[in-house]
Scaffold this motif. Structure first.
Motif, short mmCIF file in Angstrom:
data_model
loop_
_atom_site.label_atom_id
_atom_site.label_comp_id
_atom_site.label_asym_id
_atom_site.label_seq_id
_atom_site.Cartn_x
_atom_site.Cartn_y
_atom_site.Cartn_z
N ASP A 22 0.86 -1.19 0.00
CA ASP A 22 0.00 0.00 0.00
C ASP A 22 0.89 1.23 0.00
N ALA A 24 0.79 5.57 1.30
CA ALA A 24 0.10 6.69 1.93
C ALA A 24 0.55 7.95 1.21
N ARG A 25 -0.41 8.73 0.72
CA ARG A 25 -0.08 9.94 -0.03
C ARG A 25 -0.83 11.12 0.55
N HIS A 26 -0.14 12.23 0.63
CA HIS A 26 -0.78 13.49 0.99
C HIS A 26 -0.02 14.59 0.27
N ASP A 73 2.19 18.11 4.90
CA ASP A 73 1.87 16.94 4.07
C ASP A 73 2.63 15.72 4.55
N GLU A 76 0.87 14.39 7.65
CA GLU A 76 -0.39 13.71 7.31
C GLU A 76 -0.13 12.38 6.62
N ALA A 77 0.86 12.31 5.75
CA ALA A 77 1.20 11.03 5.09
C ALA A 77 1.69 10.03 6.13
N ARG A 79 0.83 9.94 9.33
CA ARG A 79 -0.35 9.52 10.10
C ARG A 79 -1.14 8.49 9.31
N GLU A 80 -1.32 8.74 8.02
CA GLU A 80 -2.06 7.81 7.17
C GLU A 80 -1.33 6.46 7.07
N THR A 83 -1.87 4.49 10.26
CA THR A 83 -3.23 3.94 10.30
C THR A 83 -3.35 2.72 9.39
N LYS A 84 -2.78 2.80 8.19
CA LYS A 84 -2.84 1.67 7.26
C LYS A 84 -2.09 0.46 7.81
#
Length: 96
Positions: A22, A24-26, A73, A76-77, A79-80, A83-84
């Motif tokens: 996977d 994670a992008r921001h 950014d 946030e990436a 953090r994402e 979470t993933k």
């Protein structure tokens, strides 16, 4: 000795074709998430964050330097990605 060389070649081929499970992008920041195997079983980790930008010729490039505006950014990436990874680990635990 031949078996060791064959194993090294197989590992190199595997890592060349290996893809993240996977991402994670921001904004322009991206973090890849990888499944890894150890003696204790599979686990997940995140790669070093990269930032996508266009060079002077208009070609897309990957970088590792983040400006002041990129840092939100990046946060946030991250953090994402966390979470993933948590969700992937939960899914792995439920399938046992």
């Amino acid at each position: 000795m031949v078996q060791a060389q064959r194993a090294d070649n197989e590992n190199e081929a595997e890592s060349a074709t290996r893809r993240p499970v996977d991402t994670a992008r921001h904004g322009n920041v991206e973090i890849a998430i990888w499944r890894n195997t150890s003696a204790k079983g599979d686990f997940y980790s995140a790669s070093t964050p990269t930032i996508r930008y266009k060079d002077d010729a208009g070609e897309w490039k990957d970088g590792s330097n983040f400006g002041r505006h990129d840092l939100l950014d990046l946060a946030e990436a991250a953090r994402e990605a966390a979470t993933k990874i948590r969700d992937l680990q939960k899914t792995k635990g439920q399938s046992r």
